[in-house]
Scaffold this motif. Structure first.
Motif, PDB file in Angstrom:
ATOM      1  N   ASN A 115       0.828  -1.217   0.000  1.00  6.27           N
ATOM      2  CA  ASN A 115       0.000   0.000   0.000  1.00  6.27           C
ATOM      3  C   ASN A 115       0.858   1.261   0.000  1.00  6.27           C
ATOM      4  O   ASN A 115       0.364   2.353   0.256  1.00  6.27           O
ATOM      5  CB  ASN A 115      -0.911   0.016   1.228  1.00  6.27           C
ATOM      6  CG  ASN A 115      -0.121   0.097   2.531  1.00  6.27           C
ATOM      7  OD1 ASN A 115       1.067  -0.225   2.575  1.00  6.27           O
ATOM      8  ND2 ASN A 115      -0.756   0.516   3.599  1.00  6.27           N
TER       9      ASN A 115
ATOM     10  N   PHE B 248      -0.147   4.358  -2.217  1.00 11.16           N
ATOM     11  CA  PHE B 248      -1.414   4.944  -1.776  1.00 11.16           C
ATOM     12  C   PHE B 248      -1.186   5.819  -0.550  1.00 11.16           C
ATOM     13  O   PHE B 248      -1.608   6.986  -0.511  1.00 11.16           O
ATOM     14  CB  PHE B 248      -2.411   3.832  -1.465  1.00 11.16           C
ATOM     15  CG  PHE B 248      -3.798   4.322  -1.146  1.00 11.16           C
ATOM     16  CD1 PHE B 248      -4.464   5.202  -1.984  1.00 11.16           C
ATOM     17  CD2 PHE B 248      -4.457   3.882  -0.004  1.00 11.16           C
ATOM     18  CE1 PHE B 248      -5.754   5.635  -1.695  1.00 11.16           C
ATOM     19  CE2 PHE B 248      -5.741   4.309   0.293  1.00 11.16           C
ATOM     20  CZ  PHE B 248      -6.386   5.189  -0.549  1.00 11.16           C
TER      21      PHE B 248
ATOM     22  N   HIS C 250      -6.038  -3.936  -0.167  1.00 10.50           N
ATOM     23  CA  HIS C 250      -4.996  -4.108  -1.170  1.00 10.50           C
ATOM     24  C   HIS C 250      -4.740  -5.591  -1.425  1.00 10.50           C
ATOM     25  O   HIS C 250      -4.242  -6.306  -0.547  1.00 10.50           O
ATOM     26  CB  HIS C 250      -3.698  -3.433  -0.709  1.00 10.50           C
ATOM     27  CG  HIS C 250      -3.842  -1.968  -0.453  1.00 10.50           C
ATOM     28  ND1 HIS C 250      -3.581  -1.010  -1.402  1.00 10.50           N
ATOM     29  CD2 HIS C 250      -4.235  -1.284   0.660  1.00 10.50           C
ATOM     30  CE1 HIS C 250      -3.804   0.194  -0.903  1.00 10.50           C
ATOM     31  NE2 HIS C 250      -4.199   0.047   0.349  1.00 10.50           N
TER      32      HIS C 250
ATOM     33  N   ASP D 150      -1.768  -7.500  -7.480  1.00  5.01           N
ATOM     34  CA  ASP D 150      -2.102  -7.169  -8.865  1.00  5.01           C
ATOM     35  C   ASP D 150      -1.708  -8.304  -9.805  1.00  5.01           C
ATOM     36  O   ASP D 150      -1.894  -8.204 -11.000  1.00  5.01           O
ATOM     37  CB  ASP D 150      -1.395  -5.878  -9.281  1.00  5.01           C
ATOM     38  CG  ASP D 150      -2.177  -5.121 -10.347  1.00  5.01           C
ATOM     39  OD1 ASP D 150      -3.413  -5.161 -10.302  1.00  5.01           O
ATOM     40  OD2 ASP D 150      -1.548  -4.506 -11.222  1.00  5.01           O
TER      41      ASP D 150
ATOM     42  N   ASP E 237     -11.748   1.916   0.063  1.00  2.00           N
ATOM     43  CA  ASP E 237     -11.207   1.894  -1.299  1.00  2.00           C
ATOM     44  C   ASP E 237     -10.727   0.481  -1.592  1.00  2.00           C
ATOM     45  O   ASP E 237      -9.828  -0.036  -0.924  1.00  2.00           O
ATOM     46  CB  ASP E 237     -10.061   2.896  -1.425  1.00  2.00           C
ATOM     47  CG  ASP E 237      -9.772   3.261  -2.887  1.00  2.00           C
ATOM     48  OD1 ASP E 237     -10.030   2.416  -3.762  1.00  2.00           O
ATOM     49  OD2 ASP E 237      -9.312   4.387  -3.129  1.00  2.00           O
TER      50      ASP E 237
ATOM     51  N   PHE F 212      -8.819  -1.993  -3.823  1.00  2.00           N
ATOM     52  CA  PHE F 212      -7.794  -2.150  -4.858  1.00  2.00           C
ATOM     53  C   PHE F 212      -7.776  -3.616  -5.289  1.00  2.00           C
ATOM     54  O   PHE F 212      -6.790  -4.333  -5.117  1.00  2.00           O
ATOM     55  CB  PHE F 212      -6.433  -1.703  -4.337  1.00  2.00           C
ATOM     56  CG  PHE F 212      -6.356  -0.231  -4.048  1.00  2.00           C
ATOM     57  CD1 PHE F 212      -6.047   0.673  -5.055  1.00  2.00           C
ATOM     58  CD2 PHE F 212      -6.613   0.259  -2.772  1.00  2.00           C
ATOM     59  CE1 PHE F 212      -5.988   2.034  -4.795  1.00  2.00           C
ATOM     60  CE2 PHE F 212      -6.564   1.612  -2.504  1.00  2.00           C
ATOM     61  CZ  PHE F 212      -6.254   2.506  -3.525  1.00  2.00           C
TER      62      PHE F 212
ATOM     63  N   SER G  14     -11.156   0.780  -7.062  1.00  2.00           N
ATOM     64  CA  SER G  14      -9.975   1.155  -7.847  1.00  2.00           C
ATOM     65  C   SER G  14      -9.488   0.017  -8.732  1.00  2.00           C
ATOM     66  O   SER G  14      -8.519   0.181  -9.463  1.00  2.00           O
ATOM     67  CB  SER G  14      -8.849   1.630  -6.920  1.00  2.00           C
ATOM     68  OG  SER G  14      -9.229   2.824  -6.263  1.00  2.00           O
TER      69      SER G  14
ATOM     70  N   GLN H 239      -7.546  -2.377  -9.250  1.00  2.00           N
ATOM     71  CA  GLN H 239      -6.255  -3.060  -9.189  1.00  2.00           C
ATOM     72  C   GLN H 239      -5.335  -2.357  -8.194  1.00  2.00           C
ATOM     73  O   GLN H 239      -5.599  -1.222  -7.792  1.00  2.00           O
ATOM     74  CB  GLN H 239      -5.612  -3.103 -10.577  1.00  2.00           C
ATOM     75  CG  GLN H 239      -6.421  -3.911 -11.575  1.00  2.00           C
ATOM     76  CD  GLN H 239      -5.782  -3.967 -12.937  1.00  2.00           C
ATOM     77  OE1 GLN H 239      -6.389  -3.615 -13.936  1.00  2.00           O
ATOM     78  NE2 GLN H 239      -4.545  -4.432 -13.000  1.00  2.00           N
ATOM     79  N   ASN H 240      -4.252  -3.058  -7.837  1.00  2.00           N
ATOM     80  CA  ASN H 240      -3.358  -2.506  -6.818  1.00  2.00           C
ATOM     81  C   ASN H 240      -2.034  -2.036  -7.405  1.00  2.00           C
ATOM     82  O   ASN H 240      -1.015  -2.023  -6.731  1.00  2.00           O
ATOM     83  CB  ASN H 240      -3.092  -3.560  -5.725  1.00  2.00           C
ATOM     84  CG  ASN H 240      -2.604  -2.926  -4.432  1.00  2.00           C
ATOM     85  OD1 ASN H 240      -3.073  -1.864  -4.043  1.00  2.00           O
ATOM     86  ND2 ASN H 240      -1.656  -3.552  -3.790  1.00  2.00           N
TER      87      ASN H 240
ATOM     88  N   ALA I 200      -2.668   2.994 -10.010  1.00  2.72           N
ATOM     89  CA  ALA I 200      -4.028   2.930  -9.475  1.00  2.72           C
ATOM     90  C   ALA I 200      -4.081   3.519  -8.071  1.00  2.72           C
ATOM     91  O   ALA I 200      -5.009   4.254  -7.710  1.00  2.72           O
ATOM     92  CB  ALA I 200      -4.523   1.486  -9.470  1.00  2.72           C
ATOM     93  N   GLN I 201      -3.075   3.219  -7.254  1.00  3.18           N
ATOM     94  CA  GLN I 201      -3.027   3.752  -5.896  1.00  3.18           C
ATOM     95  C   GLN I 201      -2.882   5.276  -5.913  1.00  3.18           C
ATOM     96  O   GLN I 201      -3.531   5.982  -5.133  1.00  3.18           O
ATOM     97  CB  GLN I 201      -1.861   3.123  -5.128  1.00  3.18           C
ATOM     98  CG  GLN I 201      -2.049   1.651  -4.823  1.00  3.18           C
ATOM     99  CD  GLN I 201      -0.933   1.092  -3.972  1.00  3.18           C
ATOM    100  OE1 GLN I 201      -0.451   1.741  -3.046  1.00  3.18           O
ATOM    101  NE2 GLN I 201      -0.503  -0.123  -4.263  1.00  3.18           N
TER     102      GLN I 201
END
Length: 997
Positions: free
Chosen positions: A459, A462, A498, A501, A529, A531, A552, A554-555, A559-560
């Motif tokens: 994370n 983000f 999270h 991905d 949120d 992800f 969102s 994807q992580n 994207a973050q």
């Protein structure tokens, strides 16, 4: 490689010669067996295809080429063309040699590459192509870019993420980039897009690989992506016919069953195929599916069904392109028979290319036997092989050239990949709940925000991006009650979920995570949120307690970053949900949010800048560090409201003990003038408490009856008042070379509470002495430009007397808190960890200590670290915010701090005619040769520079903000080589050179 190219050319010259000698030879047309399943319309070609593009037509010379090649091929070579074998660039020489053998002995027609790396794959492609008599087809699964299979390549968003995007031009642009990259890597077929309509949330193999559950939206996006890919000469492959969207079995592991009627399949699953055929789809991949309504034999895979492949796909739907099987090693088909039988059945069913076949030599023997016994006719063989050759002609394989290896990695990882990623995620991120218009977060001065992480993936981006907007407290506690006790202090709690991905690790909320979300949401003001794929929300039964809900998708790092921008209003929400989430949210749900004009983040290309030119900043900054002009540097560049460059260089000191990071805080020296004093003065002006003609005697009564009484405000802030440059206030506090005990104490008390160093405090009333010395100071007889720190020392006194508040409190209340400048402060040691503050100087004369967290400027130090001309500590990102506020003429975060007129009045050079370049408080570009800028900034630009090696500059004409921070005065403020060698100005010139539009 030259010898290979010559051999291939000679080979084709021979083919053309043979073809010329065979002119007039009768070519048998392929014979298609008529289906016993009538078409819905009674016609063999669907009405939608009447005006379809002539993608599959060849010019006469192309047909001649195909016929000539086919004429000289022996049976082994013709059969070999049907096989596309799996290849891996991450395996050993045993595997590579085995592929060599299949090419040279079995004459296979193509390779589908799986795991590996781009350079390794390119080298192998060149190797394998050099061994093939007829150039090979190279295919790749690149549904979300080459990175689906290859390391060190671009990973684009999943189809389901694209399903949230409403702008088809962006998806077509993505297709173009994917096509360019495939072409650069010597690939002819991208086995994408997925046309499956994912109507089953429990689908274990399609899911996020689908554009969504709505046939119209899936089709619209698939067409856009295909058009982009095929515009680059790369063939797209629609998959998985007849439709893999409503399954609960992974066809890699078993045979999924589709129990829909043929009418339902025609209405839904076939819909994107019809439309794609009309738009010129090159090829189709047939999935391994059990579809009783299309194939009466029980548990008989669609990929080897004549009714599915020939009757329906070719005859009823009228598809004329290449037909691939799905991988024939998958359990969905491999369990049904032996490999050689499966390959044979797949061909008899009507497939042209057998993908990922097993036991190719045995399969070829089976084909040869079937041919010799008339189980495979010459017409049937010629039909597929000539179609394959036709596509090889269209792919320019007749002129095959080896892949150029040099610059391959750079070409595949061009900066425009990230530029597009920003655009895609900015258009995809979806807001599903926004109770009481919580999003975007406004009124930062009234917010206390916590962040809680969930999920098992990173994370970092983000959180770091959230912290660029506001003060964020990251909290974690395995005990939920203890965590909730901590959260009671916060007005808003952001929960980030999270998940990896990496596609198949992107799981759903587990029971523990679900309970935690419900518990925190019921007790706090929560923004959740996600992800991860939107299906992650399925376990949540009740969303009532969640105030803000963001998907969102994807992580990824971008994207973050984009999600954090949305939360704070740097971008607005545009995405729409591509699938339903139970009865809570339906397809196309998605709320618009307000855009606040706060700084955002993007790639340089998206604001008309050349990233390659911009990257030259790195070398200039590193030169300054290598040549010991400064131990460390921070640089931020923004354009059109978007930060496009933010980097930190070097270390806190020349000991190389602590690297500079973006969150570090520097003594910005004279930037204090425009970062703290000037904005408060502008508010006074905006409130009409002062004007350009207000005299100093009126502003500050202590100047009445002095030689400065009649100095006008305009003259004062233009450094045109005749003030001396500075006064050595410190001398009055010293006994010879020692600090006088009359003015200093080692321990603070009520009378000595202003700190200027470790164990060093000055008497509180010394400010009065400073002001008296300023009042009594000399004034030049002739008015001319002369820079003076006294101007802003006077203004600090004016502000504090007028408002009844200290300058450090005033700037926090009026600007920093609401701007989210949570890394900016006078006397930073009261708020920040010392390790975040690079030292400014080794003071061997006055304070006799390393100055770290204490203002370097001695006059400001004598004011306890808070002066109008120096004393602020900040990082480059925070400085960029207030410069953007100025660029936006007093507005930031949709809050108007002062009027546009006020800004324009202050950004005016009133004495340029007299050779004075200064604005009101702002520095301006040079009028002659010497000056603070590169000479390329417009005359409407403004900013300031600082003694410690700092610069902040903004240009309304180009919409550029440029920030440079350093501690060039460490360890000693000797020769200013940073200035002499024009490092700051040269970087500014690079920025202007990088502008392309």
């Amino acid at each position: 490689m030259k010898k290979i190219g010559i051999r291939i050319v000679l080979f084709y010259v021979l083919f053309l010669f043979v073809a010329a000698s065979c002119v007039g030879t009768k070519i048998n047309k392929p014979k298609i067996i008529v289906s016993n399943i009538p078409s819905k319309t009674g016609n063999s070609v669907n009405d939608d295809l009447k005006n379809a593009p002539t993608l599959f037509e060849l010019p006469p010379e192309g047909t001649k080429w195909v016929d000539s090649i086919y004429a000289v091929m022996n049976l082994d070579e013709r059969i070999g063309q049907l096989f596309m074998v799996a290849a891996y660039s991450n395996k050993d020489t045993v595997h590579f040699n085995a592929i060599d053998k299949l090419i040279t002995e079995n004459r296979i027609g193509g390779l589908i590459f799986f795991q590996g790396g781009p350079v390794r794959q390119a080298n192998l492609t060149n190797r394998f192509q050099s061994k093939s008599k007829i150039p090979l087809f190279i295919g790749n699964d690149a549904e979300w870019g080459l990175n689906m299979r290859l390391d060190s390549t671009a990973r684009y968003p999943w189809n389901m993420t694209l399903g949230a995007i409403q702008d088809m031009k962006l998806i077509q642009k993505l297709g173009v980039q994917m096509g360019e990259q495939s072409k650069r890597l010597g690939i002819q077929f991208n086995f994408a897009p997925v046309l499956d309509i994912n109507t089953n949330p429990r689908n274990p193999i399609i899911g996020f690989r689908s554009f969504g559950e709505d046939k119209y939206k899936v089709t619209e996006r698939a067409i856009a992506l295909m058009k982009g890919v095929q515009s680059q000469g790369i063939f797209s492959t629609g998959k998985h016919f007849p439709g893999h969207g409503d399954t609960e079995t992974d066809s890699h592991k078993g045979l999924p069953t589709i129990n829909f009627s043929k009418e339902r399949l025609e209405e839904v699953e076939f819909y994107p195929y019809r439309k794609m055929f009309h738009e010129g789809l090159s090829s189709v991949m047939v999935g391994h599916l059990n579809v009783p309504s299309l194939e009466p034999r029980p548990n008989y895979p669609s990929s080897i069904s004549y009714n599915v492949v020939t009757t329906i796909l070719q005859k009823e739907l009228g598809f004329k392109g290449l037909i691939f099987t799905d991988a024939l090693n998958m359990k969905g088909v491999s369990n049904s028979n032996t490999p050689s039988e499966i390959n044979f059945e797949a061909f008899i069913a009507g497939n042209d290319i057998l993908l990922f076949p097993e036991n190719v030599p045995i399969a070829i023997d089976k084909f040869k036997l079937a041919y010799s016994t008339n189980l495979i006719s010459e017409e049937r063989l010629a039909f597929s092989v000539k179609k394959i050759l036709k596509f090889k002609y269209k792919a320019d394989l007749k002129y095959y050239k080896p892949i150029e290896i040099s610059n391959l990695y750079k070409d595949l990882n061009a900066t425009k990949n990230d530029a597009l990623q920003y655009e895609l995620f900015e258009n995809a991120v979806t807001v599903l709940k926004n109770k009481t218009s919580l999003l975007p977060i406004k009124n930062l001065e009234n917010q206390k925000i916590a962040y809680v992480k969930m999920g098992d993936d990173s994370n970092d981006t983000f959180v770091s991006t959230l912290k660029k907007y506001a003060e964020i407290t990251v909290l974690s506690d395995s005990n939920l009650d203890s965590l909730q006790e901590k959260l009671k202090l916060f007005s808003t709690v952001i929960i980030g979920y999270h998940k990896s991905d990496i596609a198949f690790k992107n799981g759903d909320l587990n029971s523990e995570e679900l309970f935690k979300i419900n518990y925190l949401a019921s007790n706090n003001n929560v923004i959740l949120d996600i992800f991860a794929k939107p299906y992650s929300l399925l376990p949540i039964a009740n969303f009532d307690d969640i105030e803000g809900l963001i998907v969102s998708y994807q992580n990824s790092t971008i994207a973050q970053e984009v999600a954090a921008e949305l939360i704070f209003g740097a971008i607005e929400a545009k995405g729409k949900l591509p699938v339903s989430i139970n009865t809570n949210f339906k397809v196309n749900d998605g709320l618009a949010t307000e855009k606040l004009n706060r700084l955002g983040f993007t790639a340089a290309e998206n604001v008309g800048m050349n990233p390659e030119i911009l990257s030259k900043i790195d070398a200039l900054a590193q030169k300054a560090i290598n040549d010991k002009m400064t131990p460390g540097i921070q640089v931020v560049v923004a354009r059109k409201g978007k930060v496009i460059y933010q980097k930190s260089f070097g270390y806190h000191t020349y000991n190389n003990d602590l690297k500079v990071v973006d969150s570090d805080i520097y003594d910005v020296a004279s930037l204090t003038k425009i970062l703290a004093t000037l904005p408060n003065v502008m508010q006074q002006y905006d409130q009409q408490k002062i004007n350009m003609e207000t005299t100093l005697g009126t502003m500050s009564p202590i100047f009445k009856n002095s030689n400065k009484e009649n100095i006008h405000f305009k003259e004062l802030l233009s450094h045109y008042a005749g003030l001396v440059a500075g006064i050595p206030f410190y001398k009055s506090t010293m006994d010879k070379s020692n600090l006088s005990e009359k003015y200093f104490k080692k321990v603070s008390n009520d009378q000595f509470s202003k700190q200027l160093g470790d164990s060093l405090f000055i008497r509180n009333d010394f400010h009065d002495s400073i002001m008296k010395m300023i009042v009594k100071s000399k004034l030049a007889v002739k008015k001319e430009y002369k820079y003076s720190d006294l101007t802003f020392m006077i203004l600090k006194d004016y502000l504090e007397n007028t408002t009844g508040k200290k300058l450090d409190d005033l700037i926090q209340e009026n600007f920093y808190q609401s701007l989210g400048m949570n890394n900016s402060s006078f006397n930073p040691l009261k708020k920040f960890d010392k390790n975040r503050i690079p030292p400014t100087e080794m003071d061997s004369y006055f304070r006799k200590q390393i100055l770290q967290g204490y203002v370097n400027d001695l006059s400001a130090a004598l004011e306890g670290g808070v002066s109008g001309h120096a004393g602020v500590f900040s990082n480059a990102m925070d400085v960029a915010k207030i410069m953007q506020l100025y660029l936006q003429k007093g507005n930031y975060g949709n809050h108007q701090y002062f009027s546009e007129k006020t800004f324009n009045d202050f950004n005016t050079c009133y004495f340029c005619a007299e050779g004075n370049r200064r604005g009101i408080g702002f520095d301006k570009p040079q009028l002659g040769i010497a000056g603070p800028t590169c000479g390329c900034a417009s005359m409407t630009s403004f900013g300031h520079t600082g003694y410690t090696g700092t610069m902040a500059w903004a240009d309304p004409e180009t919409e550029i903000v440029y920030i440079f921070l350093s501690n060039r005065t460490f360890p000693v403020a000797a020769e200013n080589r940073l200035s002499k060698e024009n490092i700051r100005e040269d970087i500014q010139e690079v920025i202007y050179d990088a502008i392309v539009k």
